[in-house]
Write a protein that holds these residues in place. Structure first.
Motif: not given
Length: 79
Positions: A23-47
């Motif tokens: 499904a193309a909708s699933f593939a596009l949903a993963t693009v949004v998820d992947r764009a948000l990864v730094p929002v969650f990982l960078l604070p965890l790495g910095l702390t």
């Protein structure tokens, strides 16, 4: 660390079955998820909650691969 590993396992399981639907909708949903990864990982790495080098690597790699997936999707739908 075990909780993070289990989370990755569950997310991977969803990705495998989502990809099997083709499904193309699933593939596009993963693009949004992947764009948000730094929002969650960078604070965890910095702390120091997770290994900083791992957090930085995935904070760069995941959005770039998500952008690549979007570009591939756009190229295949425009023809």
């Amino acid at each position: 660390m075990r909780v993070a590993g289990f989370s990755v396992l569950v997310i991977g399981w969803f990705y495998v079955f989502g990809a099997r639907t083709r499904a193309a909708s699933f593939a596009l949903a993963t693009v949004v998820d992947r764009a948000l990864v730094p929002v969650f990982l960078l604070p965890l790495g910095l702390t120091g909650a997770i290994e900083p080098n791992l957090a930085y690597a995935f904070s760069i790699l995941d959005p770039v691969l998500g952008l690549g997936a979007f570009l591939v999707w756009r190229r295949t739908t425009s023809t």
